[in-house]
Design a protein around this motif. Structure first.
Motif, mmCIF file in Angstrom:
data_model
loop_
_atom_site.group_PDB
_atom_site.id
_atom_site.type_symbol
_atom_site.label_atom_id
_atom_site.label_comp_id
_atom_site.label_asym_id
_atom_site.label_seq_id
_atom_site.Cartn_x
_atom_site.Cartn_y
_atom_site.Cartn_z
ATOM 1 N N HIS A 167 0.840 -1.193 0.000
ATOM 2 C CA HIS A 167 0.000 0.000 0.000
ATOM 3 C C HIS A 167 0.880 1.249 0.000
ATOM 4 N N ASN B 72 -3.928 3.939 -1.176
ATOM 5 C CA ASN B 72 -4.195 3.098 -2.336
ATOM 6 C C ASN B 72 -3.505 1.752 -2.208
ATOM 7 N N GLY C 158 -9.610 2.840 -4.502
ATOM 8 C CA GLY C 158 -10.679 2.043 -3.906
ATOM 9 C C GLY C 158 -10.150 0.952 -3.011
ATOM 10 N N SER C 159 -8.834 0.770 -3.014
ATOM 11 C CA SER C 159 -8.195 -0.226 -2.145
ATOM 12 C C SER C 159 -7.309 0.490 -1.135
ATOM 13 N N SER C 160 -7.349 0.027 0.100
ATOM 14 C CA SER C 160 -6.451 0.580 1.115
ATOM 15 C C SER C 160 -5.129 -0.173 1.180
ATOM 16 N N ASP D 7 -10.730 -2.761 1.042
ATOM 17 C CA ASP D 7 -11.134 -1.565 0.324
ATOM 18 C C ASP D 7 -11.044 -0.350 1.240
ATOM 19 N N SER D 8 -11.516 0.788 0.756
ATOM 20 C CA SER D 8 -11.409 2.029 1.529
ATOM 21 C C SER D 8 -12.262 2.005 2.788
ATOM 22 N N MET E 209 -11.428 -7.389 0.019
ATOM 23 C CA MET E 209 -11.610 -7.272 -1.427
ATOM 24 C C MET E 209 -10.570 -8.102 -2.161
ATOM 25 N N SER F 53 -10.855 -6.040 -11.039
ATOM 26 C CA SER F 53 -11.478 -6.396 -9.763
ATOM 27 C C SER F 53 -12.143 -7.767 -9.861
ATOM 28 N N THR G 136 -15.149 -9.752 -7.769
ATOM 29 C CA THR G 136 -16.176 -9.600 -6.737
ATOM 30 C C THR G 136 -16.532 -10.955 -6.146
#
Length: 599
Positions: free
Chosen positions: A316, A323, A343-345, A364-365, A370, A385, A387
């Motif tokens: 990250h 991100n 959208g990703s931490s 995710d945030s 995710m 992505s 899901t």
């Protein structure tokens, strides 16, 4: 009559003169061929001429020494000589010999003064016997016999027993040493009791060392003949560096370490930079790089080495926005591509799927689990992505996840560590099975386990899940097995002095063992004040085959390890902070096949 005698005398003188002349010519054509042999190995060698099975040698050369072989030849003749090297290698208190059957060819047309360098046995070692070294630490003499026939083995020195404090060497080249399908059939007789050797697989050219103490047989070491006596090593990490994981390159000649390093900017403010390092198998650093951006903290948590030696790493980066971070490094240390995933931490793991695709797992945030899929196209990271909604109970919250892909059933298993959002207390870990379309189902675990750190799968599809006991007040290390196809589960192993947990695990079906590492005797569940452990468990029973303990109090945890292609392991020792996160000081260590460190 006088004429006849005179005639005979003249003929006699004539032929005598011709003989002398012929002898002079022959002597003048004799030359001396000189061949210098350089023994550049760590072992004494004999040089054999023409016949590799020759009993006597033309030269004996000590390690790192040179000697010259001379031979008289006729100058007019073109001849070829073949030389073989016979190595003498110390095994225990005995010396074994191995012949290098590669021909070192010397031709006189190339000159009368030549040099041959002996550097290594090369591939020949693969065809040499294997050796079992047995050290008798019991108080009485022991006998070694065939497990089935119970006929006594013959050791190299032709004895049938091993006296106390003595060593015997058994070789597969002896017919009395019974083996079948690379499995050893060997048993010790002691005090009217029988003890079977815990051996399931043997490799040519290897030496296996065992100790018998009167109670059990324990493996002490395992390594190739040519690596006997090779020193182990230890490298301390730089200040401020914490390593999240290590991974080996396909060729086995190097490995990567990823993590973060604490640094100071121009104003003296502290920040974290991503840490990526490539190191030779002998501990020599190849290259080190940091991923850093102004005003941002960065870290790398995991990676995977591609077939071409490139490294795909995940982590990250955070500044105004946090991100997910994906990095692609060449084997030479060149940063080929960087991708920041909004959208990703952050991503915490990289898992191989099929067809050159990889799964990245993170949050995710909103700190919800995710997934994403990645493939490499012309040195560029392509991300999409993926899901998948896990069937969680109302108060369950995923804190970390450990994926494993089953290529046979095309099933993605996810083992998640859980937290109760109301009580904020840890919950037992949960296991989920995901189909290719992202549909997930929960597999209830019959044995409570938490803080899962590693998941492996055997050839039959059985999962091995490693962590710590999920219900005990003072937790211990634990492994549970799950056979989803047969709907079977078991508590495979529970052990270690509380607090204890497993940080990494390696399944080796060829040797019939499961190797685990972690910490025990810690002051709390985070591992503070703990002692690192490294041990091998028998796959057939879960019993401990060997255990390595470490007395250096500088480090509290053996956090990750990888097997080496020749023998032993490379391991990462680290400390933990009060939150259980890996922190300095750290060190990287070359371990023996049973976890021993340098002396």
């Amino acid at each position: 009559m006088r004429k006849i005698v005179l005639y005979i005398l003249v003929l006699s003188l004539f032929f005598s003169c011709r003989s002398v002349q012929s002898a002079k010519i022959e002597t003048s054509t004799v030359k001396e061929l000189s061949v210098s042999f350089n023994n550049n190995t760590d072992f004494a060698i004999d040089i054999l001429e023409n016949n590799p099975e020759a009993i006597s040698a033309v030269l004996h050369i000590e390690p790192k020494r040179n000697k010259t072989f001379t031979k008289k030849i006729y100058a007019g003749d073109d001849i070829s000589l073949f030389f073989y090297a016979k190595f003498y290698i110390p095994v225990g208190k005995t010396v074994v010999s191995v012949i290098d059957y590669r021909e070192n060819r010397v031709e006189t047309k190339n000159g009368l003064n030549q040099t041959v360098s002996i550097t290594t046995l090369g591939a020949v070692i693969k065809n040499s016997p294997y050796y079992v070294v047995l050290k008798n630490k019991a108080d009485k003499e022991i006998s070694v016999c065939n497990s089935s026939a119970k006929s006594l083995y013959i050791t190299l020195d032709k004895t049938k027993s091993v006296a106390p404090e003595n060593i015997a060497v058994y070789s597969s080249k002896e017919r009395a040493f019974y083996t079948q399908q690379d499995k050893i059939s060997m048993r010790i007789l002691y005090n009217d009791k029988e003890f079977d050797f815990p051996i399931t697989f043997l490799q040519s050219g290897f030496v296996y060392t065992y100790i018998f103490d009167g109670k059990r047989i324990v493996k002490e070491d395992e390594r190739p003949l040519l690596k006997i006596g090779e020193p182990l090593w230890k490298q301390s990490g730089a200040d401020g560096v914490s390593v999240s994981n290590i991974m080996s390159a396909p060729a086995g000649d190097s490995f990567y370490a990823v993590g973060k390093v604490r640094k100071k900017d121009a104003n003296g403010s502290l920040y974290d930079a991503g840490f990526i390092q490539c190191t030779e198998r002998n501990g020599t650093e190849r290259w080190t790089h940091f991923f850093e951006e102004t005003g941002c903290d960065s870290a790398v948590y995991d990676g995977i080495v591609l077939e071409n030696g490139d490294l795909l790493a995940a982590g990250h980066t955070s500044g105004d926005v946090q991100n997910g971070l994906l990095l692609l490094y060449s084997s030479g240390g060149v940063l080929l591509n960087t991708q920041k995933i909004t959208g990703s931490s952050g991503f915490e793991s990289v898992t191989p799927l099929s067809g050159g695709t990889f799964l990245v797992t993170g949050f995710d945030s909103k700190d919800k689990l995710m997934f994403g899929k990645v493939h490499i196209e012309k040195s560029v990271i392509r991300y999409e992505s993926f899901t998948a909604l896990l069937p969680l109970a109302g108060t369950e919250f995923v804190t970390s996840a450990h994926p494993l892909y089953d290529s046979r059933t095309k099933t993605l298993f996810i083992c998640c560590n859980m937290l109760d959002t109301e009580t904020e207390l840890p919950l037992p870990s949960a296991l989920f099975a995901l189909a290719e379309n992202g549909t997930a189902k929960r597999i209830p675990l019959l044995h409570a386990i938490k803080s899962v750190a590693a998941v492996s799968q055997d050839a039959n599809g059985v999962l091995y899940i490693a962590g710590e006991t999920g219900t005990a007040e003072h937790s211990t290390a634990m492994i549970v097995t799950v056979d989803a196809a047969q709907n079977k589960q078991a508590a495979f192993y529970t052990g270690g002095t509380p607090y204890a947990y497993i940080a990494d695990m390696l399944l080796n079906e060829k040797s019939g063992e499961l190797i685990i590492a972690g910490t025990e005797k810690a002051a709390d569940s985070a591992g503070n004040g703990g002692t690192p452990f490294f041990k091998s468990l028998a796959l057939a029973s879960g019993k401990e085959l060997w255990t390595a303990g470490y007395s250096d109090k500088t480090y509290e945890l053996l956090s990750s390890f990888i097997p080496c292609t020749d023998y032993g392991f490379i391991a990462q020792f680290t400390s933990v902070n009060e939150d259980g996160e890996y922190s300095s000081p750290i060190c990287t260590v070359r371990l023996s096949a049973t976890g021993k460190t340098e002396k």
